[in-house]
Design a protein around this motif. Structure first.
Motif, short mmCIF file in Angstrom:
data_model
loop_
_atom_site.label_atom_id
_atom_site.label_comp_id
_atom_site.label_asym_id
_atom_site.label_seq_id
_atom_site.Cartn_x
_atom_site.Cartn_y
_atom_site.Cartn_z
N HIS A 64 45.40 -15.39 46.14
CA HIS A 64 46.60 -14.61 45.46
C HIS A 64 46.54 -14.90 43.90
CE1 HIS A 64 47.49 -12.85 48.99
NE2 HIS A 64 48.89 -12.55 48.69
N VAL A 100 40.06 -10.80 46.98
CA VAL A 100 41.37 -10.33 47.84
C VAL A 100 40.87 -10.26 49.27
CG1 VAL A 100 43.14 -8.50 47.96
CG2 VAL A 100 42.14 -9.17 45.67
N HIS A 102 41.98 -8.76 52.10
CA HIS A 102 41.64 -7.60 52.84
C HIS A 102 40.44 -6.76 52.26
CE1 HIS A 102 45.45 -8.77 54.58
NE2 HIS A 102 45.88 -8.56 53.30
N ASP A 121 50.26 -12.06 55.91
CA ASP A 121 50.30 -11.11 54.92
C ASP A 121 50.60 -9.83 55.62
OD1 ASP A 121 49.04 -11.15 51.80
OD2 ASP A 121 48.80 -9.35 52.84
N HIS A 123 49.79 -6.79 54.52
CA HIS A 123 48.83 -5.82 54.56
C HIS A 123 47.65 -5.95 55.21
CE1 HIS A 123 51.32 -4.94 50.78
NE2 HIS A 123 51.10 -3.91 51.31
N CYS A 368 44.41 -11.29 43.43
CA CYS A 368 45.51 -10.39 43.69
C CYS A 368 46.42 -10.53 42.49
CB CYS A 368 46.39 -11.13 44.63
SG CYS A 368 45.85 -11.01 46.27
N LEU A 372 51.08 -8.86 42.83
CA LEU A 372 52.30 -9.32 43.17
C LEU A 372 53.31 -10.21 42.01
CD1 LEU A 372 52.07 -12.36 45.66
CD2 LEU A 372 50.46 -11.71 43.88
S1 SF4 Z 1 49.04 -6.42 48.24
FE1 SF4 Z 1 48.40 -7.39 46.45
S2 SF4 Z 1 49.01 -9.35 46.62
FE2 SF4 Z 1 48.99 -8.51 48.61
S3 SF4 Z 1 46.90 -9.05 49.45
FE3 SF4 Z 1 46.98 -7.00 48.47
S4 SF4 Z 1 46.24 -7.31 46.50
FE4 SF4 Z 1 46.94 -9.31 47.10
#
Ligand code: SF4
Lengths: 428, 178
Positions: A64, A100, A102, A121, A123, A368, A372
């Motif tokens: 992150h 990242v 994911h 998380d 996502h 990330c 965020l």
């Molecule tokens: S939404 Fe943004 S902060 Fe969350 S895992 Fe995906 S890239 Fe990272």
């Protein structure tokens, strides 16, 4: 009565069923990052419960805020590092190898059809693209996952969305999911699984399927899920070639997870994409979506291309199709963050990084970051960002900033003109 | 079991998200208490920042809101920030899944009521205070306006969620059982 894919996965992992509506599942993978895990680790240590249920099933990354931006984020990273070492967590990705979550974990082959996956998380639903049940959880669920390898879920209900038709040029999976969220609302799939099926999904690459599933949570869904097929098996082949005699064999085996024809659904929708044009969000909710023509001309201050939604190599290729030979509009800042080191290095080899740099973009390491609003591209009050990320919440990328979500094509078009622009207007 | 209820604050909006409840920039804090002053910091109601008098926030024990409360991120910080502000019940038309699960995992109450019942709470006059009776699954809302009648209604709590609340959360429950 037949079963949905989620029901099949639940049945195969059932540890306990305290009520008709609650199921405790055994977990195949517990993913961890440095924002939500350190506090879980510290709580376990404090309670004298500092153990992991299976060090091979835990996958951890610092993603992150990396490199650390201050003493607090440095401390979060250190807690992760020490913990991974203490428990021999081999699949731990630190600076130089990190990206990242994911995007990185799928690339490593950690998710397979039929798996149960949790992470602290929201996502985490992205991994449903592989035909897995993957859900975001809070810190307490994560703690119990780390410690006991189980997690509780409500008995799944599924919405099936059949995506049909033919996508127009430069209309992508991102536009499809934005249009779906607009249709069903940010609350439309709360506590449910969304099954994405139909010819459009079957034709999608794993990257596009991940973009689709990534934003399922923006409609409230627990998980977005695609049926595992040949595309899935081909993507996973380097990791599974010892387990199957051929790709056909894997495809055949994966079929057992497919939802049955007579499965029961909470809702069934059909969505034809033939007339779909590029989509973009306005205001502060991901279901506040318009056709790009309605937003065209809106000035932007920053372009952000990256994240778990659209930071993969296919996304960068899309963006440079428009950026090649062009420059950022005067006064507009461009930031691109390849989501993993592998994507970064492919982008270097393909000359993509050069195109971004020639256009005037700042190229960041995988992180990330700005997505965020924690580092590397935070907006000032009143600033507007055209972004390939997944959330346009108030303050998401910086207090007082405004985020318009869109595809990499659309973000690249805005980069060149300085205003929201239909990417179909650009010739190669 | 601990007592649930007390003075209520009303947040009249659907889809209040986790980033509004606690912005991401505070996720580097490693104590729950550090979150305390930032509760609902980025919340907009009617397009304007939500800024209740400090005393109102200090006295509140209950939050009443509309549909899909807590949508967005998985951050349990969004529950902890209420916990450290002594909010022990949130009453809504519906909750986002992860937020709701986080509430029960921490041993605090997420109560779902019908749209009409929520509307009745929002239309009560005066400052309201809410009592939660877990033996009879009933809430009683009373107002400091003497002309305002109490509003009483039943709610449903799944037996597993109830067990989590009595165990003091999911970690204790799971540790004893799995
Ligand atoms: S939404 Fe943004 S902060 Fe969350 S895992 Fe995906 S890239 Fe990272």
């Amino acid at each position: 009565m037949g079963q949905t894919i989620a029901e099949k996965i639940f049945a195969a992992h059932l540890r306990d069923k305290p009520t008709e509506d609650n199921m405790i599942l055994d977990l195949d993978v517990v993913m961890c990052h440095e924002i939500t895990t350190p506090i879980a680790i510290m709580d376990l240590v404090e309670k004298d419960m500092d153990r992991v249920f299976d060090c091979t099933k835990i996958k951890a990354v610092i993603d992150h805020v990396t490199p650390a931006k201050d003493s607090k984020t440095a401390a979060q990273g250190k807690i992760m590092r020490d913990w991974a070492k203490r428990h021999q967590i081999r699949d731990f990705f630190d600076i130089g190898e990190n990206g990242v979550c994911h995007a990185l974990f799928p690339e490593k082959g950690f998710v397979r059809p039929g798996y149960t996956v949790i992470m602290g998380d929201s996502h985490t639903c992205t991994h449903g693209a592989f035909g897995a049940f993957a859900a975001g959880v809070g810190t307490t669920d994560l703690e119990v996952g780390i410690y006991k390898g189980v997690c509780s879920f409500r008995t799944p209900k599924t919405i099936r969305i059949d995506i049909t038709g033919t996508l127009q040029h430069r209309v992508t999976a991102k536009d499809v999911i934005l249009a779906i969220i607009k249709k069903i609302s940010v609350n439309g799939a709360t506590d449910k699984v969304i099954e994405f099926v139909g010819p459009v999904v079957e034709a999608f690459s794993m990257s596009a399927r991940m973009t689709l599933c990534n934003m399922a949570v923006e409609a409230g869904a627990t998980c977005g899920i695609c049926m595992p097929d040949r595309v899935t098996a081909e993507y996973l082949w380097p990791f599974i070639e010892k387990e199957y005699s051929s790709i056909d064999g894997a495809v055949e085996e994966y079929r057992k997870w497919h939802s049955d024809a007579d499965a029961e659904y909470a809702e069934q929708l059909s969505f034809n994409v033939s007339a779909l044009v590029p989509q973009v969000t306005f205001a502060f909710k991901p279901d506040q979506v318009k056709d790009i023509s309605e937003m065209a001309g809106t000035p932007v201050d920053q372009i952000y291309i990256g994240s778990c939604t659209n930071g993969r190599i296919e996304d960068l290729r899309d963006a440079v199709e428009i950026l090649k030979g062009r420059k950022l509009a005067a006064g507009v800042r461009g930031i691109v963050t390849p989501a993993t080191p592998l994507i970064y290095s492919m982008a270097l080899d393909e000359g993509i990084i050069k195109v971004f740099m020639d256009a005037g973009f700042c190229v960041l390491n995988p992180t990330c970051g700005a997505c965020l609003g924690m580092s590397a591209g935070v907006l000032a009050t009143g600033e507007v960002c055209a972004s390939t990320t997944n959330r346009n919440f108030n303050g998401r990328m910086g207090k007082g900033g405004v985020v318009h979500l869109m595809s990499p094509f659309s973000a690249a078009a805005a980069a060149v003109t300085g205003v929201i622009t239909d990417p179909r207007d650009f010739k190669i | 079991m601990k007592a649930f209820g007390g003075p209520a604050i009303l947040l009249d909006r659907n889809d209040i998200n986790t980033d509004e409840i606690i912005p991401a920039k505070y996720l580097t804090e490693i104590t729950k208490l550090a979150l305390k002053p930032h509760v609902l910091e980025d919340l907009l109601l009617d397009g304007k920042p939500f800024a209740p008098p400090l005393q109102v926030m200090q006295q509140a024990r209950v939050v009443v809101t509309r549909a899909n409360f807590g949508c967005g991120s998985s951050r349990e910080h969004a529950v902890w920030v209420f916990e450290v502000n002594d909010i022990n019940v949130i009453i809504a038309e519906s909750f986002a899944r992860i937020f709701r699960q986080n509430m029960f995992n921490c041993g605090i109450l997420a109560v779902e009521l019908g749209k009409d019942q929520i509307e009745s709470l929002f239309t009560m006059r005066g400052n309201i205070s809410i009592k939660v009776d877990l033996d009879f699954d009933q809430i009683t809302a009373s107002s400091d306006d003497r002309d305002q009648d109490d509003f009483i209604c039943a709610f449903h709590l799944n037996s597993f969620d109830k067990e989590l609340v009595s165990a003091g959360g999911w970690l204790t429950y799971a540790d004893g059982k799995y």
